[in-house]
Design a protein around this motif. Structure first.
Motif, mmCIF file in Angstrom:
data_model
loop_
_atom_site.group_PDB
_atom_site.id
_atom_site.type_symbol
_atom_site.label_atom_id
_atom_site.label_comp_id
_atom_site.label_asym_id
_atom_site.label_seq_id
_atom_site.Cartn_x
_atom_site.Cartn_y
_atom_site.Cartn_z
ATOM 1 N N ALA A 36 105.407 28.044 56.637
ATOM 2 C CA ALA A 36 105.748 28.177 55.218
ATOM 3 C C ALA A 36 107.041 27.432 54.910
ATOM 4 C CB ALA A 36 105.884 29.656 54.852
ATOM 5 N N TYR A 37 108.017 27.526 55.805
ATOM 6 C CA TYR A 37 109.291 26.828 55.633
ATOM 7 C C TYR A 37 109.070 25.315 55.565
ATOM 8 C CZ TYR A 37 114.056 25.218 56.573
ATOM 9 O OH TYR A 37 115.278 24.597 56.503
ATOM 10 N N ALA A 38 108.175 24.801 56.411
ATOM 11 C CA ALA A 38 107.895 23.359 56.423
ATOM 12 C C ALA A 38 107.347 22.891 55.083
ATOM 13 C CB ALA A 38 106.910 23.031 57.546
ATOM 14 N N LEU A 39 106.552 23.723 54.443
ATOM 15 C CA LEU A 39 106.008 23.372 53.136
ATOM 16 C C LEU A 39 107.077 23.495 52.051
ATOM 17 C CD1 LEU A 39 102.558 25.189 53.392
ATOM 18 C CD2 LEU A 39 102.895 22.719 53.212
ATOM 19 N N GLU A 40 107.841 24.559 52.089
ATOM 20 C CA GLU A 40 108.884 24.775 51.080
ATOM 21 C C GLU A 40 109.923 23.659 51.075
ATOM 22 O OE1 GLU A 40 109.761 29.386 50.221
ATOM 23 O OE2 GLU A 40 110.012 28.822 52.322
ATOM 24 N N ASN A 41 110.206 23.119 52.242
ATOM 25 C CA ASN A 41 111.263 22.128 52.374
ATOM 26 C C ASN A 41 110.729 20.701 52.500
ATOM 27 O OD1 ASN A 41 114.026 23.677 52.731
ATOM 28 N ND2 ASN A 41 112.434 24.866 53.755
ATOM 29 N N ASN A 42 109.464 20.529 52.097
ATOM 30 C CA ASN A 42 108.837 19.206 52.047
ATOM 31 C C ASN A 42 108.810 18.484 53.386
ATOM 32 O OD1 ASN A 42 108.253 19.287 49.220
ATOM 33 N ND2 ASN A 42 110.423 18.923 48.834
ATOM 34 N N GLU A 43 108.873 19.250 54.478
ATOM 35 C CA GLU A 43 108.621 18.644 55.782
ATOM 36 C C GLU A 43 107.144 18.262 55.871
ATOM 37 O OE1 GLU A 43 109.948 21.284 58.826
ATOM 38 O OE2 GLU A 43 111.956 21.487 57.975
ATOM 39 N N VAL A 44 106.337 19.016 55.178
ATOM 40 C CA VAL A 44 104.934 18.653 54.944
ATOM 41 C C VAL A 44 104.806 18.377 53.453
ATOM 42 C CG1 VAL A 44 102.536 19.416 55.023
ATOM 43 C CG2 VAL A 44 104.118 20.102 56.844
ATOM 44 N N LYS A 45 104.463 17.175 53.102
ATOM 45 C CA LYS A 45 104.362 16.805 51.694
ATOM 46 C C LYS A 45 103.084 17.371 51.083
ATOM 47 C CE LYS A 45 104.400 12.866 48.520
ATOM 48 N NZ LYS A 45 104.401 11.391 48.393
ATOM 49 N N VAL A 46 103.227 17.965 49.906
ATOM 50 C CA VAL A 46 102.079 18.521 49.181
ATOM 51 C C VAL A 46 101.957 17.811 47.842
ATOM 52 C CG1 VAL A 46 101.032 20.586 48.188
ATOM 53 C CG2 VAL A 46 102.411 20.774 50.275
ATOM 54 N N SER A 47 100.780 17.258 47.576
ATOM 55 C CA SER A 47 100.516 16.585 46.292
ATOM 56 C C SER A 47 99.359 17.285 45.589
ATOM 57 C CB SER A 47 100.150 15.109 46.520
ATOM 58 O OG SER A 47 101.212 14.408 47.125
ATOM 59 N N LEU A 48 99.579 17.674 44.348
ATOM 60 C CA LEU A 48 98.502 18.232 43.532
ATOM 61 C C LEU A 48 97.905 17.129 42.680
ATOM 62 C CD1 LEU A 48 96.859 20.604 42.323
ATOM 63 C CD2 LEU A 48 98.682 20.831 40.606
ATOM 64 N N ILE A 49 96.605 16.945 42.788
ATOM 65 C CA ILE A 49 95.881 16.003 41.930
ATOM 66 C C ILE A 49 95.445 16.764 40.687
ATOM 67 C CG2 ILE A 49 93.944 14.417 41.754
ATOM 68 C CD1 ILE A 49 96.169 13.681 43.839
ATOM 69 N N TYR A 50 96.020 16.379 39.562
ATOM 70 C CA TYR A 50 95.844 17.126 38.321
ATOM 71 C C TYR A 50 95.043 16.307 37.307
ATOM 72 C CZ TYR A 50 97.178 19.543 33.959
ATOM 73 O OH TYR A 50 97.166 20.205 32.754
ATOM 74 N N TYR A 51 93.982 16.903 36.793
ATOM 75 C CA TYR A 51 93.222 16.287 35.706
ATOM 76 C C TYR A 51 92.886 17.334 34.642
ATOM 77 C CZ TYR A 51 89.299 18.141 38.506
ATOM 78 O OH TYR A 51 88.452 18.958 39.222
#
Length: 321
Positions: A36-51
């Protein structure tokens, strides 16, 4: 990590992104603080594809009455900010050990399940498909999905929301988990097929998505399968060939993915050595309840926040790290 939402009316991008990230991260935190920490701190990049703006435009055009429960911003309509805040907080606070069948049964005893979609799916898919009227029914009942299936202009506009992000990740040789929900699974399938088959994307032909995770996926429906980008292709041009592993998760009483098994629909991908594995995880219990007291097992937040989905993503995070 690339996440693609599904159909229906949506809030503004930054609200949707915030709720998606919260569902994802808090679901993972139940099992693993480090992930969870890795996601919160952008160690794992998360991109939402929004339409969602495109869907809102289509749905309001087809049903102006929707504007009574939406907010006008600029030249479009959106779900009001904060509408689902309390419902999301309740979902995220559910303890790890409270995702069992008995917990689900207790929930639906107190709250009505949204069932109309299941009735439509069961009636339309196996019976009316024989008479070739599936697309007309979809267009009438689900006009946003119908717009994607029946309009080249709309489908191209929606696919363009995913293509640049996925193309960039593939060219940079990133480890990719592509998470798609509902209608987003159709969008993802079509883009994956284009990137692995069409000559204008030849630079991507040898690039692969390590994991495709589909949630509440409708790809087993005959009307949907007949509308996919490769539906009219010769036999040797069918199916994407740029996925390493595909995991499909479906929830109990999800009216969109009531055909929870996709391995039997797409097993030829394995037979032709186009993919390493297709795994179905069926009948998990999700716990989204809307402000009117309706249980919606199909809701993206319920899937993203579920411990079984979290397990899959935690495993990917550590492998990719």
């Amino acid at each position: 990590m690339i996440i693609i939402h599904g159909r229906s009316i949506k809030p503004r991008f930054h609200i949707k992104e915030k709720m998606v990230r919260a569902s994802l991260i808090e679901g993972i935190r139940r099992l693993d603080n480090n992930a969870a920490y890795a996601l919160e701190n952008n160690e794992v990049k998360v991109s939402l594809i929004y339409y969602g703006d495109i869907l809102n435009r289509i749905l309001v055009d087809k049903n102006p009455e929707l504007t009574k429960r939406m907010t006008s911003i600029g030249d479009n309509w959106y779900v009001p900010d904060g509408r689902d805040t309390k419902q999301l907080e309740k979902l995220l606070s559910r303890p790890l050990n409270s995702h069992t069948k008995s917990d689900y049964q207790a929930l639906i005893e107190k709250n009505e399940i949204i069932k109309f979609g299941d009735d439509i799916a069961r009636a339309v898919s196996p019976i009316l498909n024989v008479f070739g009227i599936n697309r007309r029914v979809i267009n009438r009942v689900l006009p946003d999905l119908g717009g994607y299936i029946n309009s080249r202009v709309i489908s191209s506009e929606i696919r363009e929301r995913l293509q640049p992000t996925l193309k960039k990740a593939l060219l940079e040789k990133d480890d990719i988990v592509l998470i798609s929900h509902s209608m987003g699974c159709i969008l993802a399938y079509d883009v994956l097929w284009k990137f692995s088959r069409m000559s204008e994307y030849k630079e991507l032909w040898n690039k692969k998505v390590g994991l495709w995770l589909t949630l509440g996926c409708p790809l087993g429906e005959p009307a949907v399968k007949e509308s996919l980008y490769d539906s009219n292709e010769p036999n040797d041009g069918m199916y994407p060939k740029n996925i390493v592993d595909w995991v499909n998760v479906s929830a109990q009483d999800d009216f969109i993915s009531h055909d929870g098994s996709l391995n039997d629909d797409f097993h030829q991908m394995i037979d032709r050595d186009l993919i390493r594995s297709i795994k179905d995880i069926q009948q998990i219990y999700t716990f989204w309840v809307d402000s009117k007291g309706h249980c919606n097992p199909h809701k993206l937040y319920g899937y993203l926040n579920h411990p079984r989905v979290a397990e899959i993503l935690i495993e990917w995070i550590y492998k990719s790290g």
